[in-house]
Design a protein around this motif. Structure first.
Motif, PDB file in Angstrom:
ATOM      1  N   LYS A 240       0.694  -1.136   0.075  1.00 46.28           N
ATOM      2  CA  LYS A 240      -0.040  -0.161   0.088  1.00 46.28           C
ATOM      3  C   LYS A 240       0.781   1.023   0.012  1.00 46.28           C
TER       4      LYS A 240
ATOM      5  N   THR B   8      -4.997  10.630  -5.340  1.00 47.48           N
ATOM      6  CA  THR B   8      -4.945  12.056  -5.433  1.00 47.48           C
ATOM      7  C   THR B   8      -5.034  12.624  -6.988  1.00 47.48           C
TER       8      THR B   8
ATOM      9  N   PHE C 128     -11.097   2.488  -0.513  1.00 47.10           N
ATOM     10  CA  PHE C 128     -10.024   3.489  -0.985  1.00 47.10           C
ATOM     11  C   PHE C 128     -10.441   4.911  -0.484  1.00 47.10           C
ATOM     12  N   GLU C 129      -9.694   5.921  -0.455  1.00 45.76           N
ATOM     13  CA  GLU C 129      -9.991   7.082  -0.569  1.00 45.76           C
ATOM     14  C   GLU C 129      -9.392   8.120  -1.682  1.00 45.76           C
ATOM     15  N   PHE C 130     -10.202   9.102  -1.992  1.00 44.81           N
ATOM     16  CA  PHE C 130      -9.928  10.208  -3.057  1.00 44.81           C
ATOM     17  C   PHE C 130      -9.393  11.505  -2.339  1.00 44.81           C
ATOM     18  N   ASN C 131      -8.682  12.294  -2.999  1.00 48.52           N
ATOM     19  CA  ASN C 131      -8.133  13.446  -2.535  1.00 48.52           C
ATOM     20  C   ASN C 131      -8.042  14.241  -3.797  1.00 48.52           C
TER      21      ASN C 131
ATOM     22  N   ASN D  42      -1.197   4.424  -0.674  1.00 51.94           N
ATOM     23  CA  ASN D  42      -1.439   4.136   0.710  1.00 51.94           C
ATOM     24  C   ASN D  42      -3.113   3.948   0.432  1.00 51.94           C
ATOM     25  N   ASP D  43      -3.698   3.611  -0.731  1.00 47.95           N
ATOM     26  CA  ASP D  43      -5.022   3.311  -1.186  1.00 47.95           C
ATOM     27  C   ASP D  43      -5.652   4.638  -1.157  1.00 47.95           C
ATOM     28  N   THR D  44      -4.909   5.638  -1.258  1.00 46.59           N
ATOM     29  CA  THR D  44      -5.461   6.999  -1.846  1.00 46.59           C
ATOM     30  C   THR D  44      -5.069   7.386  -2.958  1.00 46.59           C
TER      31      THR D  44
ATOM     32  N   ILE E  81      -1.219   7.845  -6.688  1.00 44.71           N
ATOM     33  CA  ILE E  81      -1.837   6.927  -5.851  1.00 44.71           C
ATOM     34  C   ILE E  81      -1.071   6.344  -4.877  1.00 44.71           C
TER      35      ILE E  81
ATOM     36  N   ARG F 277     -11.859  15.618   0.272  1.00 44.44           N
ATOM     37  CA  ARG F 277     -11.451  14.216   0.451  1.00 44.44           C
ATOM     38  C   ARG F 277     -12.878  13.241   0.670  1.00 44.44           C
TER      39      ARG F 277
ATOM     40  N   ARG G 297     -14.471   8.949   0.487  1.00 42.43           N
ATOM     41  CA  ARG G 297     -14.200   7.590   0.340  1.00 42.43           C
ATOM     42  C   ARG G 297     -14.567   6.867  -1.069  1.00 42.43           C
TER      43      ARG G 297
END
Length: 352
Positions: A2, A184, A166-169, A180-182, A178, A69, A71
């Motif tokens: 990750k 951007t 996951f997360e979005f930013n 750590n499962d984020t 991408i 931010r 999810r």
């Protein structure tokens, strides 16, 4: 892995905008620094006018950044969706303007994005995966119960449902990547559902693959005692019928994975989409290591198949040995009967 950092492609316009935002941020910081230095002397009206708004601007910028931010949750509630039924369900719950149909996915704008907050988006993939962007837990539960379940083919139990998060930013200062499962992305992507679709394709494929990985792992755990028993006792405490059922389960899963190969191919959407979308999709696939995971899955299938073939051969050999002994004993009985008949002819038996 990750913590692996994978850069995502960006347009030249995004790069120039990010550079401009960075320059503006640097200029603002420099101006505030100069303002602070000037304030060491006698307080002036300029100090009150220039510094105080800066503090509130910082506060507002942090609030805005926090709102950018959200999810990304992916569910696999079924083996597939009934596309016709799903279309009817979506049109009964959303205006036509909020729904877009693609070759193997439906897009729904759950709620619109604003300048201060990202919107909520849904993607229903034909192979039974739902991708939710920007929804909270309660909204996701509503979607699964009221929409996905109605159009599901061969729905899975809630406890067995595969779920990935996951997360979005959205940021105008960071480069798209991408880690750590984020995910951007540039802030202008917040209102472009096709960017989210390109990413969701890779995430949905990963979720579908995770479902098969879990099933194969369960089969490995279910059968791992068999070779140990064979090595320890020389026997397998399973009937031939049970072994045949296990072979059938492996065959079904292997057939499902073979069908999955068509799912893991590059989606038809990218044939007509700009090349940047396919590049984005491929970078997400690289982060998720889809090709490597498919190879591992096929290797596990090969081991399972080889082990079950060995057990079947062992059972067949055992069965053949039993048949051979039956034939031997029948021959012995026939020889004994023949001897008795010969002895009867010579009067050695049967006279009394």
């Amino acid at each position: 892995q990750k913590d692996k950092w994978v850069p995502l492609p960006e347009d030249e316009e995004d790069e120039s905008q990010a550079a401009a935002d960075l320059a503006a941020a640097a200029a603002t910081a420099a101006a505030r620094s100069l303002g602070s230095e000037g304030s060491l002397g006698t307080p002036t009206e300029d100090f009150a006018l220039n510094i105080a708004p800066g503090l509130f601007q910082d506060f507002d910028s942090h609030r805005t950044a926090a709102r950018q931010r959200g999810r990304i949750t992916l569910f696999c509630p079924a083996d597939s969706f009934d596309r016709k039924k799903l279309d009817e369900v979506l049109r009964a719950n959303f205006p036509s303007s909020a729904i877009k149909s693609y070759p193997d996915v439906f897009y729904v704008e759950y709620f619109a994005a604003t300048d201060e907050a990202p919107g909520g988006d849904l993607f229903f993939f034909d192979y039974g995966v739902v991708a939710c962007w920007g929804l909270d837990s309660a909204q996701e539960t509503t979607v699964m119960r009221t929409l996905a379940r109605q159009a599901a083919n061969q729905p899975v139990n809630i406890g067995d449902m595969e779920v990935d998060q996951f997360e979005f930013n959205y940021s105008s200062l960071e480069k798209p990547h991408i880690q750590n499962d984020t995910v951007t992305l540039h802030r202008k992507a917040a209102k472009d559902h096709q960017v989210k679709l390109a990413i969701s394709y890779a995430l949905a494929q990963s979720t579908k693959l995770s479902l098969h990985e879990r099933r194969v792992t369960e089969m490995v755990l279910e059968t791992k005692h068999l070779p140990e028993s064979l090595a320890r006792t020389g026997k397998v405490s399973l009937k031939s019928e049970t072994i045949a059922k296990l072979i059938g389960k492996v065959f079904i899963q292997k057939a499902a994975v073979n069908l999955l190969s068509s799912v893991l191919d590059t989606p038809e959407f990218f044939w007509r989409a700009p090349d940047s979308f396919q590049a984005l999709y491929e970078r997400i696939c690289e982060y998720l290591e889809l090709e490597e995971r498919v190879e591992v899955l096929n290797a596990r299938f090969a081991v399972l198949q080889e082990m079950l073939d060995m057990l079947r051969d062992h059972e067949n050999n055992h069965h053949n040995a039993r048949l051979e002994w039956i034939v031997i004993w029948l021959i012995v009985i026939e020889v004994v009967v023949g001897l008795l008949e010969v002895m009867g002819l010579f009067g050695l038996v049967g006279e009394h």
